[in-house]
Design a protein around this motif. Structure first.
Motif, PDB file in Angstrom:
ATOM      1  N   UNK A   1       0.802  -1.329   0.175  1.00 29.60           N
ATOM      2  CA  UNK A   1       0.074   0.042  -0.051  1.00 29.60           C
ATOM      3  C   UNK A   1       0.585   1.327   0.107  1.00 29.60           C
ATOM      4  N   UNK A   2       1.876   1.193   0.637  1.00 29.22           N
ATOM      5  CA  UNK A   2       2.728   2.524   0.740  1.00 29.22           C
ATOM      6  C   UNK A   2       4.025   2.538   0.105  1.00 29.22           C
ATOM      7  N   UNK A   3       4.844   1.437  -0.118  1.00 33.33           N
ATOM      8  CA  UNK A   3       6.153   1.424  -0.540  1.00 33.33           C
ATOM      9  C   UNK A   3       6.447   0.965  -1.818  1.00 33.33           C
ATOM     10  N   UNK A   4       7.120   1.579  -2.772  1.00 36.82           N
ATOM     11  CA  UNK A   4       7.254   0.829  -4.101  1.00 36.82           C
ATOM     12  C   UNK A   4       8.680  -0.333  -3.702  1.00 36.82           C
ATOM     13  N   UNK A   5       9.527   0.158  -2.902  1.00 36.71           N
ATOM     14  CA  UNK A   5      10.899  -0.486  -2.745  1.00 36.71           C
ATOM     15  C   UNK A   5      10.896  -0.924  -1.262  1.00 36.71           C
ATOM     16  N   UNK A   6      10.439  -1.748  -0.863  1.00 33.34           N
ATOM     17  CA  UNK A   6      10.267  -2.304   0.304  1.00 33.34           C
ATOM     18  C   UNK A   6      11.334  -3.510   0.580  1.00 33.34           C
ATOM     19  N   UNK A   7      12.028  -3.680   1.660  1.00 33.59           N
ATOM     20  CA  UNK A   7      12.929  -4.757   1.577  1.00 33.59           C
ATOM     21  C   UNK A   7      12.599  -5.991   1.649  1.00 33.59           C
ATOM     22  N   UNK A   8      12.814  -6.804   0.604  1.00 34.24           N
ATOM     23  CA  UNK A   8      12.545  -8.117   0.469  1.00 34.24           C
ATOM     24  C   UNK A   8      13.517  -9.310   1.178  1.00 34.24           C
ATOM     25  N   UNK A   9      13.153  -9.560   2.297  1.00 36.61           N
ATOM     26  CA  UNK A   9      14.354 -10.492   2.916  1.00 36.61           C
ATOM     27  C   UNK A   9      13.610 -10.932   4.102  1.00 36.61           C
ATOM     28  N   UNK A  10      13.911 -12.231   4.519  1.00 38.00           N
ATOM     29  CA  UNK A  10      13.507 -12.770   5.757  1.00 38.00           C
ATOM     30  C   UNK A  10      14.524 -13.343   6.613  1.00 38.00           C
ATOM     31  N   UNK A  11      14.302 -13.320   7.986  1.00 38.71           N
ATOM     32  CA  UNK A  11      15.285 -13.983   8.972  1.00 38.71           C
ATOM     33  C   UNK A  11      14.721 -15.054   9.841  1.00 38.71           C
ATOM     34  N   UNK A  12      15.353 -16.004   9.849  1.00 36.87           N
ATOM     35  CA  UNK A  12      14.698 -17.178  10.626  1.00 36.87           C
ATOM     36  C   UNK A  12      16.010 -17.751  11.494  1.00 36.87           C
ATOM     37  N   UNK A  13      15.542 -18.394  12.742  1.00 41.28           N
ATOM     38  CA  UNK A  13      16.376 -18.830  13.546  1.00 41.28           C
ATOM     39  C   UNK A  13      16.423 -20.370  13.359  1.00 41.28           C
ATOM     40  N   UNK A  14      17.632 -21.163  13.292  1.00 36.58           N
ATOM     41  CA  UNK A  14      17.565 -22.403  13.230  1.00 36.58           C
ATOM     42  C   UNK A  14      18.627 -22.962  14.252  1.00 36.58           C
ATOM     43  N   UNK A  15      18.043 -24.228  14.706  1.00 30.75           N
ATOM     44  CA  UNK A  15      18.632 -24.879  15.908  1.00 30.75           C
ATOM     45  C   UNK A  15      19.259 -26.243  15.311  1.00 30.75           C
ATOM     46  N   UNK A  16      20.645 -26.414  15.476  1.00 34.10           N
ATOM     47  CA  UNK A  16      21.228 -27.692  15.105  1.00 34.10           C
ATOM     48  C   UNK A  16      21.842 -28.249  16.448  1.00 34.10           C
ATOM     49  N   UNK A  17      21.219 -29.373  16.972  1.00 32.81           N
ATOM     50  CA  UNK A  17      21.601 -30.031  18.134  1.00 32.81           C
ATOM     51  C   UNK A  17      21.750 -28.968  19.218  1.00 32.81           C
ATOM     52  N   UNK A  18      20.696 -28.089  19.463  1.00 30.68           N
ATOM     53  CA  UNK A  18      21.024 -26.976  20.442  1.00 30.68           C
ATOM     54  C   UNK A  18      21.706 -26.044  20.318  1.00 30.68           C
ATOM     55  N   UNK A  19      22.314 -25.832  19.258  1.00 29.10           N
ATOM     56  CA  UNK A  19      23.032 -24.814  18.840  1.00 29.10           C
ATOM     57  C   UNK A  19      22.196 -23.687  17.995  1.00 29.10           C
ATOM     58  N   UNK A  20      22.251 -22.543  18.363  1.00 25.25           N
ATOM     59  CA  UNK A  20      21.608 -21.664  17.389  1.00 25.25           C
ATOM     60  C   UNK A  20      22.048 -21.008  16.302  1.00 25.25           C
ATOM     61  N   UNK A  21      21.646 -20.970  15.090  1.00 22.49           N
ATOM     62  CA  UNK A  21      22.099 -20.047  13.816  1.00 22.49           C
ATOM     63  C   UNK A  21      20.976 -19.075  13.263  1.00 22.49           C
ATOM     64  N   UNK A  22      21.510 -18.288  12.667  1.00 20.93           N
ATOM     65  CA  UNK A  22      20.877 -17.267  11.977  1.00 20.93           C
ATOM     66  C   UNK A  22      20.534 -17.546  10.477  1.00 20.93           C
ATOM     67  N   UNK A  23      19.550 -17.825   9.738  1.00 20.60           N
ATOM     68  CA  UNK A  23      19.287 -18.001   8.454  1.00 20.60           C
ATOM     69  C   UNK A  23      18.842 -16.678   7.703  1.00 20.60           C
ATOM     70  N   UNK A  24      19.280 -16.052   6.916  1.00 21.64           N
ATOM     71  CA  UNK A  24      19.041 -14.885   6.029  1.00 21.64           C
ATOM     72  C   UNK A  24      18.777 -15.117   4.851  1.00 21.64           C
ATOM     73  N   UNK A  25      17.767 -14.902   4.379  1.00 24.85           N
ATOM     74  CA  UNK A  25      17.258 -15.123   2.948  1.00 24.85           C
ATOM     75  C   UNK A  25      16.961 -13.788   2.336  1.00 24.85           C
TER      76      UNK A  25
END
Length: 279
Positions: free
Chosen positions: A28-52
């Motif tokens: 509705x408002x922006x032509x060029x909004x950021x197209x990105x997502x961020x997710x937290x991933x756990x691998x055997x209890x260790x956290x990581x961050x996935x950026x798309x």
């Protein structure tokens, strides 16, 4: 060993109300909004961050910038890149406090490390920033953000403060508080507390040095403190950018205002931002 890495086992970094807001803003408002997502991933209890990211070119650009500072502890470690995605280590720490003297000193040390790396001095006339400024000012007039007189005054001011040469290199272009953590403050830690930038796409190469401070002055750093922070960076080992600081502040403020307009975030636009440049 097997690990559950599928999207069903990942946590979105943004709450659903915030994701709805971004979706509304883009439609509705922006032509060029950021197209990105961020997710937290756990691998055997260790956290990581996935950026798309929106495309693989941006992911490759961020990967290259992070490689320049690999092992420095200034950014989360890059674990893997796949096409338009990055997997990063998760950095624990408390929030950066812009009003804290020690945290500001850590920010100065952080920027000094960036500015020292691959800084290049070139004739200002050989760079595209004057031409970009002219286009940006004309657009802001057409968008009715600026009147013609104010745009001409800003162009005249830019011509008056433009340095003969401009130092470019790595800078952190969005130094808002939420993009940093202070790591290593736990009692008995092996390292002294340090500032870590967790928003990795804000690390950019080939920027006029001082761009990050200029953008900070549009969010949390008072305009009168920009020179003070630049001096702190120089005292921490970074190059002296005083000859170009006024020019960089002006071109950055104009470009930032254009970007906020196009993103639909017009509530960030303030007349006093331009008053500070012309006063």
């Amino acid at each position: 060993m097997k690990a559950r890495l599928g999207s069903l086992f990942q946590t979105n970094a943004h709450s659903w109300p915030r994701r709805l807001y971004f979706g509304w803003l883009r439609r509705w408002r922006g032509v060029f909004a950021k197209r990105q997502s961020v997710h937290f991933v756990s691998v055997h209890g260790t956290r990581y961050k996935r950026v798309v990211f929106g495309d693989s070119a941006q992911a490759a650009e961020v990967e290259s910038a992070l490689d320049a500072f690999a092992g420095s502890g200034r950014f989360p470690p890059l674990v893997h890149r796949h096409e338009n995605e990055l997997l990063l280590g998760f950095v624990e720490g408390r929030a950066f406090d812009p009003g804290d003297t020690a945290d500001r000193a850590r920010l100065a040390e952080f920027l000094a490390a960036l500015w020292q790396h691959s800084a290049v001095e070139q004739p200002c006339t050989a760079l595209p920033f004057d031409a970009r400024l002219a286009v940006d000012l004309d657009f802001l007039v057409q968008a009715r953000v600026l009147d013609r007189a104010r745009a001409e005054a800003l162009a005249d001011r830019a011509a008056a403060v433009a340095p003969a040469t401009l130092v470019t290199g790595f800078d952190y272009v969005d130094p808002v508080a939420k993009n940093f953590v202070i790591a290593g403050e736990a009692p008995g830690g092996e390292q002294s507390p340090r500032l870590v930038a967790i928003d990795v796409e804000s690390l950019r190469a080939d920027q006029p040095l001082g761009t990050g401070l200029a953008q900070a002055s549009l969010r949390w750093l008072s305009p009168g403190d920009v020179d003070v922070m630049a001096s702190q960076v120089a005292e921490s080992g970074g190059p002296d950018i005083d000859p170009q600081l006024d020019y960089v502040r002006l071109i950055t403020t104009v470009a930032w205002t254009k970007r906020k307009f196009l993103q639909g975030k017009t509530h960030f636009i303030r007349a006093e931002h331009f008053d500070a440049l012309l006063g």
